[in-house]
Each structure stands twice: as structure tokens, then as C-alpha cells.
Design an enzyme around this catalytic site. Structure first.
Site, PDB file in Angstrom:
ATOM      1  N   SER A 110      30.790  36.540  54.663  1.00 22.95           N
ATOM      2  CA  SER A 110      32.301  37.347  55.854  1.00 22.95           C
ATOM      3  C   SER A 110      33.265  37.247  56.918  1.00 22.95           C
ATOM      4  CB  SER A 110      32.415  38.647  55.500  1.00 22.95           C
ATOM      5  OG  SER A 110      32.689  38.910  54.537  1.00 22.95           O
TER       6      SER A 110
ATOM      7  N   LYS B 132      33.154  51.272  57.751  1.00 18.27           N
ATOM      8  CA  LYS B 132      33.215  51.645  56.691  1.00 18.27           C
ATOM      9  C   LYS B 132      34.687  51.777  55.770  1.00 18.27           C
ATOM     10  CE  LYS B 132      30.336  50.466  53.756  1.00 18.27           C
ATOM     11  NZ  LYS B 132      29.516  49.205  53.422  1.00 18.27           N
TER      12      LYS B 132
ATOM     13  N   LYS C  14      24.290  46.571  61.546  1.00 17.61           N
ATOM     14  CA  LYS C  14      23.893  44.980  61.145  1.00 17.61           C
ATOM     15  C   LYS C  14      24.513  44.130  61.481  1.00 17.61           C
ATOM     16  CE  LYS C  14      24.695  45.415  56.206  1.00 17.61           C
ATOM     17  NZ  LYS C  14      25.064  45.901  55.501  1.00 17.61           N
TER      18      LYS C  14
ATOM     19  N   TYR D 253      22.415  40.829  40.879  1.00 17.20           N
ATOM     20  CA  TYR D 253      22.269  39.480  40.362  1.00 17.20           C
ATOM     21  C   TYR D 253      22.204  38.560  40.431  1.00 17.20           C
ATOM     22  CZ  TYR D 253      23.916  35.263  37.532  1.00 17.20           C
ATOM     23  OH  TYR D 253      23.868  34.009  37.650  1.00 17.20           O
TER      24      TYR D 253
HETATM   25  P1  NAD Z   1      28.255  46.338  42.229  1.00 20.48           P
HETATM   26  O1  NAD Z   1      29.108  47.916  41.985  1.00 20.48           O
HETATM   27  O2  NAD Z   1      29.058  45.407  42.469  1.00 20.48           O
HETATM   28  O3  NAD Z   1      26.558  46.764  41.557  1.00 20.48           O
HETATM   29  C1  NAD Z   1      26.026  47.981  41.902  1.00 20.48           C
HETATM   30  C2  NAD Z   1      24.888  47.832  41.019  1.00 20.48           C
HETATM   31  O4  NAD Z   1      24.119  49.044  40.697  1.00 20.48           O
HETATM   32  C3  NAD Z   1      25.320  48.026  39.168  1.00 20.48           C
HETATM   33  O5  NAD Z   1      24.928  47.070  38.134  1.00 20.48           O
HETATM   34  C4  NAD Z   1      25.065  49.481  38.735  1.00 20.48           C
HETATM   35  O6  NAD Z   1      25.210  49.698  37.581  1.00 20.48           O
HETATM   36  C5  NAD Z   1      24.034  49.632  39.032  1.00 20.48           C
HETATM   37  N1  NAD Z   1      23.713  51.103  39.504  1.00 20.48           N
HETATM   38  C6  NAD Z   1      24.807  52.400  40.657  1.00 20.48           C
HETATM   39  N2  NAD Z   1      23.730  53.073  40.065  1.00 20.48           N
HETATM   40  C7  NAD Z   1      22.485  53.196  39.162  1.00 20.48           C
HETATM   41  C8  NAD Z   1      21.649  53.215  39.345  1.00 20.48           C
HETATM   42  N3  NAD Z   1      21.127  55.401  40.029  1.00 20.48           N
HETATM   43  N4  NAD Z   1      20.046  53.385  39.311  1.00 20.48           N
HETATM   44  C9  NAD Z   1      20.450  51.810  39.214  1.00 20.48           C
HETATM   45  N5  NAD Z   1      21.624  50.787  38.929  1.00 20.48           N
HETATM   46  C10 NAD Z   1      22.859  51.596  39.478  1.00 20.48           C
HETATM   47  O7  NAD Z   1      28.108  46.699  43.701  1.00 20.48           O
HETATM   48  P2  NAD Z   1      27.432  45.579  44.837  1.00 20.48           P
HETATM   49  O8  NAD Z   1      29.047  45.220  45.678  1.00 20.48           O
HETATM   50  O9  NAD Z   1      26.555  44.780  44.242  1.00 20.48           O
HETATM   51  O10 NAD Z   1      26.746  46.654  45.988  1.00 20.48           O
HETATM   52  C11 NAD Z   1      25.649  47.160  45.540  1.00 20.48           C
HETATM   53  C12 NAD Z   1      25.028  47.702  46.939  1.00 20.48           C
HETATM   54  O11 NAD Z   1      24.563  46.437  48.461  1.00 20.48           O
HETATM   55  C13 NAD Z   1      25.820  48.852  47.476  1.00 20.48           C
HETATM   56  O12 NAD Z   1      24.427  49.878  48.138  1.00 20.48           O
HETATM   57  C14 NAD Z   1      26.165  48.289  48.910  1.00 20.48           C
HETATM   58  O13 NAD Z   1      26.454  48.925  50.425  1.00 20.48           O
HETATM   59  C15 NAD Z   1      25.622  46.914  48.880  1.00 20.48           C
HETATM   60  N6  NAD Z   1      26.193  45.895  49.308  1.00 20.48           N
HETATM   61  C16 NAD Z   1      26.900  44.645  49.297  1.00 20.48           C
HETATM   62  C17 NAD Z   1      27.789  43.877  49.693  1.00 20.48           C
HETATM   63  C18 NAD Z   1      28.581  42.893  48.766  1.00 20.48           C
HETATM   64  O14 NAD Z   1      28.815  42.020  49.410  1.00 20.48           O
HETATM   65  N7  NAD Z   1      29.222  43.262  48.009  1.00 20.48           N
HETATM   66  C19 NAD Z   1      26.980  43.233  50.714  1.00 20.48           C
HETATM   67  C20 NAD Z   1      26.523  44.294  51.932  1.00 20.48           C
HETATM   68  C21 NAD Z   1      25.430  45.430  50.735  1.00 20.48           C
END
Ligand code: NAD
Length: 431
Positions: free
Chosen positions: A360, A104, A92, A234
Site C-alpha cells: 500500500s 482503522k 505495524k 488464499y
Molecule cells: P477476507 O474477507 O478476504 O477473508 C476472510 C476469510 O476468513 C474468508 O475466507 C472467510 O470465510 C474466513 N472466515 C471468516 N470467519 C471465519 C471463521 N470463524 N473460521 C474460519 N474462517 C473464517 O479477508 P482478508 O482480507 O483475507 O483478511 C483476513 C484477515 O487478515 C483479517 O484479520 C484482516 O484484518 C487481516 N489482514 C488483511 C490484510 C489485507 O491486505 N487484506 C492485510 C493485513 C491483515
């Protein structure tokens, strides 16, 4: 579900023939990670007892710069998962064109069962485990699932206590008051919508005669279903809706909701914050399951929860012509084969969700220069970097398509990302 690291390695292997011949022997280096730090965190609980939690920091490759990658708190964290996530981070940062490698971290824990004080104790104990292996020029962690800016603040504070001086550039996704960047919280979801804009335009330019294509529709007629309504889901839903697309379904771990005429993500969030789930929102919407969400007859599916959501057993039921991978690794390699045979377009995670790591990087630059940008300046820099990455990925996709008849965007992104890392490896340590 298939093993995430094995899946990641399998895909890496599948690009071999698309690399220049002299690059191929170096692929092995990318399949052999550089370092794994692991241990048990001893954490004081509110009742005075001590509990142990398994923790990892994985450092995949640093040919292009310091390791970079988030820290996840989740009960499903495993060695295989952090390794897959670390490998994807290396790809990435490479495709995003920012000067980092990939890593990670994770702790096997269910944060919902912890008090704030216990969460703080876990965050500080994690930092004590990894402090000697990270640093602003060595490895720079960030938030991931269930870790937010408060967790980053505790970790930064613990690191600075150990070092006995300020070092804000050691970790990103911090609160603004501790050196965080404007625009970081929304960056991943916001970047995903930029990817959607770029894709719509590129497809419309490439296929002007296919008038039935989703990309020729007005934004208000392009329907989107978002699985996962945390930070990434969101902000994707909210940005897409505010940019005029129709977000018809969202979900979280407890289930989902569907509204044909579109949802207001901000109102859904308010209801979720009050009631604990999107399913409590009932204004013009019906409850659906997460599986039903993935099978909806919409234009775009946006998996934004965890890896492996789309797998061999449900891939055949997906109707949407486009999937934007906002989660890391939401499609297993078996499912990916099924989807690409059906001619579906997948925007790969290593590009689609790169907005978070790009901002970041901008945060790290601001920490190191001491000059801080306004949100619109950060957004503009993010857009420039995402556009540049999209253009080279799309160009490679068309080039591979011309030469081979078909090629996925994932193949294009992997080939470019791997070529850049191997080029750096060749300059550093020729075979
Ligand atoms: P988060 O914890 O804020 O949100 C995760 C969401 O997924 C929550 O709403 C949870 O209820 C939901 N969830 C969990 N299990 C589920 C299921 N089985 N079915 C449906 N919904 C489910 O996490 P995040 O930071 O939003 O990260 C989400 C994904 O994005 C991860 O794969 C993470 O690695 C990836 N990601 C995050 C970032 C970041 O900046 N936060 C950057 C790149 C990638």
C-alpha cells in the site's frame, strides 16, 4: 472472547520494562488514541427504504506519518475492534519502517445480505462520513475483511467528487486502472510466505544442532494449515504451495478440508468460487472443522480469518511448533501466555501480515510520483522491506532472550515498534 482493545492495551503495558527508562512515560500516549470519527450511514436499499449502519474511522497515532489502515465491513465490527486494529496498525507501520501512523475503519454490516448497488451505496456513504478527516497526507484507508478493490474504487470516486479533483493517493488497494499497484492483491499473503522463508533460515542458523527442528526439513516436508481462505489466506496458501511447502489444510467460515499429501490452493479456490466454500472440494481431501484444523499435528498453523481464533479454551490443544499470524489479533492475550509457556514460536501479526501495508505504501509512492513499477519490481521492494524488518525483529528477539532467558518475537516486535513511535513523539512533543 476477551475484549480486543483491552487485550491490545494489556500487551502494550507488558512491554514497559523492556523500554529505556526515559521512554516509559510516553507509553501512556500510545494508550490514549488521538481521534474516533463515528456516525450512522443512511443508505438507500434496493426496495427504496433507507437503512442505518453504524460506521467508524479510528485514528490511533500519527507521530511517524499519516494514519494508515483498512476499512472492514462485518457484522462483528465494534468500537473496541476498530480501536484494537488501529493500534496494531500504528505498530505495524512502525516495525515495517514505512512513514505512517495507524488507524482503522469499519461498518457494522453483513455484506452478504447486500446487492452490489447497496454495497456501492454503503461505500459512498462511508466516504461522505470520513472525507473531511482523511487525505493523502492525513489518513489513507485501504481494504480489509469484505472490502476489495471495487469498494476502494467507489470510495475514491466519492472522495474525488467531494474534492473536485483527482487524489488517487487518498486510498490504497485500488484497481490498477485507478492507480492501484501491481502486486497489491497478493501482497499480504505473499509477504507472509517471505516471513516464513526468513524464519526458517534464521532458526536453522540459530539452532544448527537441533536436527529434529521443523526448520531443518525440506520445504516439501513442512506441513501447513491455513485457517481462512479469503484474500490473505488464499495468497498465503497459493504462494507457499508454489514455493514448495506442503499446504495440507485450509478452511473458511463454513468449515475446512484436509489432505495429507497436500492441496492445490488454486484448484480449491476455483471450486470455492463455484460452490461457495472450500468444503465443496473433494479431490483427495476430507472435511474437517475449523477447530480441528487448529489442532492438527502440522508444522505451521496460519490463522488468516478474524481475531480471537486461538483463545484460552483451545490454545492448549495446539500442536504446531509455529504459528504465523496472518489475521490481525488471532491469538487472545490469555492464549498467548499459554503458547509462550509451551515454547511455541509465534510470528506476530504486526510483522507477519505487514506485506499488505508495505505494498500500500509502494502504491501511495507511485501515485504521488506518477511513475509506476512492474510487479517484479514491487515484489523486490517488498522483500527488501520485509527482510529489513525481520532482521531487526530477530536481532531484538535474540538480544532479549540473552538478557532475560526467554522472549517472544511479539515482545521483540512491540518493543522496536513502540521505541520508534516514542522517539518520534519525543522529537515532536517532549514531556
Ligand atoms: P477476507 O474477507 O478476504 O477473508 C476472510 C476469510 O476468513 C474468508 O475466507 C472467510 O470465510 C474466513 N472466515 C471468516 N470467519 C471465519 C471463521 N470463524 N473460521 C474460519 N474462517 C473464517 O479477508 P482478508 O482480507 O483475507 O483478511 C483476513 C484477515 O487478515 C483479517 O484479520 C484482516 O484484518 C487481516 N489482514 C488483511 C490484510 C489485507 O491486505 N487484506 C492485510 C493485513 C491483515
Amino acid at each position: 472472547m476477551s475484549d480486543p482493545y483491552e487485550s491490545a492495551l494489556n500487551f502494550l503495558d507488558s512491554i514497559r520494562d523492556n523500554l529505556p527508562e526515559d521512554y516509559r512515560p510516553y507509553l501512556q500516549r500510545l494508550q490514549q488514541p488521538q481521534n474516533l470519527v463515528q456516525g450512522d450511514l443512511e443508505v438507500k436499499m434496493d426496495d427504496g427504504s433507507m437503512q442505518k449502519f453504524r460506521a467508524y474511522r479510528f485514528q490511533h497515532n500519527n507521530a511517524l506519518g499519516p494514519y494508515k489502515g483498512g476499512i472492514r465491513f462485518h457484522k462483528q465490527v465494534s468500537e473496541s475492534e476498530v480501536k484494537a486494529l488501529g493500534l496494531w496498525m500504528a505498530l505495524k507501520t512502525s516495525i515495517a519502517g514505512i512513514p505512517y501512523g495507524g488507524g482503522k475503519g469499519g461498518v457494522v454490516i453483513d455484506p452478504a445480505q447486500l446487492s452490489q448497488k447497496e454495497l456501492e451505496n454503503v461505500s459512498r456513504a462511508y466516504m461522505r462520513l470520513v472525507a473531511q478527516h482523511i487525505g493523502p497526507d492525513r489518513d489513507i484507508p485501504a481494504p480489509d475483511v469484505n472490502t476489495d478493490s471495487q469498494v476502494m474504487a467507489w470510495m475514491l470516486d466519492e472522495y474525488e467528487k467531494i474534492l473536485k479533483h483527482h487524489a488517487p493517493a487518498v486510498i490504497t488497494g485500488k484497481p490498477i486502472e485507478l492507480g492501484g499497484s501491481a502486486g497489491r492483491t497478493k501482497a499480504t499473503g505473499y509477504g507472509g510466505v517471505l516471513a516464513l522463508h526468513f524464519l526458517k533460515k534464521a532458526c536453522a542458523d540459530a539452532y544448527p544442532d537441533n536436527t529434529n527442528g521443523w526448520y531443518h526439513k525440506k520445504r516439501a516436508d513442512i506441513t501447513i494449515a491455513v485457517q481462512g481462505f479469503g484474500n490473505v489466506g488464499y495468497y498465503f496458501a497459493q504462494t507457499a504451495a508454489s514455493e514448495g511447502y506442503r499446504v495440507v489444510a485450509v478452511s473458511d467460515s463454513k468449515g475446512g478440508i484436509y489432505a495429507e499429501n497436500g492441496l492445490d490452493p488454486q484448484a480449491v479456490l476455483q471450486s470455492k468460487e463455484k460452490n461457495g466454500s472450500v468444503t465443496a472440494y473433494t479431490v483427495g481431501s476430507a472435511i474437517i472443522t475449523n477447530e480441528e484444523l487448529l489442532k492438527l499435528n502440522v508444522d505451521i498453523i496460519v490463522p488468516s480469518a478474524l481475531e480471537g481464533a486461538i483463545h484460552a479454551d483451545n490454545a492448549d490443544h495446539i500442536q504446531a511448533p509455529v504459528i504465523i499470524e496472518m489475521a490481525n489479533g488471532p491469538i487472545t492475550s490469555e492464549a498467548d501466555d499459554i503458547l509462550s509457556k509451551k515454547d511455541m514460536l509465534t510470528v506476530p501479526d504486526i510483522f507477519a501480515n505487514a506485506g499488505g501495508v508495505i505494498v500500500s505504501y509502494l502504491e501511495w509512492v507511485q501515485n504521488r510520483t506518477g511513475l509506476y513499477w512492474k510487479e517484479h519490481e514491487v515484489d523486490q521492494k517488498l522483500e527488501e522491506l520485509m527482510q529489513k524488518a525481520f532482521d531487526v525483529m530477530w536481532g531484538k528477539h535474540l538480544e532479549l532472550k540473552d538478557s532475560q532467558g526467554s522472549a517472544t518475537l511479539r515482545m521483540a516486535a512491540y518493543v522496536l515498534a513502540v521505541e520508534r513511535i516514542i522517539k518520534a513523539e519525543m522529537l515532536r512533543r517532549p514531556l
